[in-house]
Design an enzyme around this catalytic site. Sequence first.
Site, short mmCIF file in Angstrom:
data_model
loop_
_atom_site.label_atom_id
_atom_site.label_comp_id
_atom_site.label_asym_id
_atom_site.label_seq_id
_atom_site.Cartn_x
_atom_site.Cartn_y
_atom_site.Cartn_z
N PRO A 80 0.83 -1.21 0.00
CA PRO A 80 0.00 0.00 0.00
C PRO A 80 0.86 1.26 0.00
O PRO A 80 1.73 1.43 0.84
CB PRO A 80 -0.79 -0.12 1.31
CG PRO A 80 0.08 -0.95 2.20
CD PRO A 80 0.78 -1.93 1.29
N SER A 109 -3.81 1.56 -0.44
CA SER A 109 -3.74 2.51 0.67
C SER A 109 -4.99 3.37 0.69
O SER A 109 -5.50 3.80 -0.35
CB SER A 109 -2.50 3.39 0.52
OG SER A 109 -2.56 4.48 1.44
N TYR A 133 -5.52 3.87 7.13
CA TYR A 133 -5.01 4.80 8.13
C TYR A 133 -6.24 5.37 8.84
O TYR A 133 -7.16 5.87 8.18
CB TYR A 133 -4.22 5.93 7.50
CG TYR A 133 -2.90 5.52 6.90
CD1 TYR A 133 -1.83 5.16 7.71
CD2 TYR A 133 -2.72 5.51 5.51
CE1 TYR A 133 -0.61 4.79 7.16
CE2 TYR A 133 -1.51 5.15 4.95
CZ TYR A 133 -0.46 4.79 5.79
OH TYR A 133 0.74 4.42 5.23
N THR A 159 -2.60 -0.32 9.39
CA THR A 159 -1.20 0.05 9.55
C THR A 159 -1.01 0.57 10.96
O THR A 159 -1.73 1.48 11.40
CB THR A 159 -0.78 1.09 8.51
OG1 THR A 159 -0.75 0.47 7.22
CG2 THR A 159 0.60 1.65 8.81
N LYS A 210 -0.10 -4.31 9.67
CA LYS A 210 1.12 -3.91 8.97
C LYS A 210 1.95 -2.97 9.85
O LYS A 210 1.43 -1.95 10.32
CB LYS A 210 0.78 -3.21 7.66
CG LYS A 210 1.99 -2.75 6.86
CD LYS A 210 1.57 -2.12 5.55
CE LYS A 210 2.78 -1.67 4.73
NZ LYS A 210 3.47 -0.53 5.34
N HIS A 234 7.95 0.54 7.57
CA HIS A 234 7.41 1.59 6.70
C HIS A 234 8.46 2.08 5.71
O HIS A 234 8.49 3.26 5.34
CB HIS A 234 6.87 2.76 7.54
CG HIS A 234 5.58 3.33 7.03
ND1 HIS A 234 4.35 2.87 7.42
CD2 HIS A 234 5.33 4.32 6.13
CE1 HIS A 234 3.40 3.55 6.82
NE2 HIS A 234 3.97 4.43 6.01
#
Length: 360
Positions: A80, A109, A133, A159, A210, A234
């Site tokens: 992503p 993403s 997110y 994430t 993640k 990341h």
Amino acid sequence: MTASAFLTLHELVKKARQKLSHDDWDYIVGGTETETTVRRNRLALDSLAFRPRVLRDVSKVDPSARFLGRTLRLPLILAPIGGLELFAPEGGGAAVKAAQQFGVPHMLSSVCAPGLDAVAQAAPDALRIFQLYTRGDAAWVDAMAARAIAAGYSAFCLTVDTAYYSRRERDLAKRHTRSGAMPEREFQTRLTWNDVARLKTKFAIPLILKGIATAEDATLALEHGVDVIYVSNHGGRQLDHGRGAMDILPEIVAAVGGRAPIVIDGGFNRGTDIVKALAAGADLVGIGRMQCIGLAADGQAGLVRLLEILEQEIHICLGLLGVNTWAELDGSYLHPAPAVGTAATLGAFPLLTLEEQSFY
């Protein structure tokens, strides 16, 4: 330029650099603060050598793999990435179409255009995963999970390594502002294991975390019913002075003990990198920066071509190691070794300046 014009990965890298602005190129190659974690990702891979076996019949090398009930052409996932529209007009649409065309999964993403529904419609037959997110409260997160399920995504990913937006000094030094530093990010700071438990209770969809970087958190993830452990720092964009992803992997593999698939990303640029990850116990490798490079070089066709070259590299590597399938590969094929060259974001491409060199 047609995709067939690219014979090596470094040619795709060069073309992407030629076409991108300074700001967009820095988004690909940069990291946080001193970019130490970025370099350690590369160093961890470069500090592993192969132990090949010979005189084995390797006439039937098969690099395919299985994930979430689907057969994949390679054990890869398009990781992503926010803002793919910087690199191709269709953004996530181009990436998911490339994933469907080639035969690997795509993870979208939540900060990538054209959004959840449009990407699902662009490639309905692709193995699609949605990554979130958090930009709102629990009800907002639950609504996003429900939307992903309704749109046919095969898994949902949180994430968990972005409680704060890091200091991207390449951007700061140029006074260049990106959308990642939005006020809504405060909700990411409040994310806890309680949210994981709630999602597992309310939704019948595989859950991926993640940003797992320790055995302790991998164990907690399993205790909370997480279906896939995604090892990631990341790409060196969040915590500076972190460990390289391949340095993290062994303790995660030991903690998980085969109870869940393990995905890893962070500096994986070549076919040999992917082989090293699977030999060390990963099940799938995420392609991040290289995905951006493929799209920037030639859109969907450039990304498919990048995957084809990775496939060639993997096929040759497996054959030269003396194995036909991933099941035959294990840690005995790896050996610690001093790194050669400079540990840099694009350190896997020493021939980038080939045409500029003189030979006598």
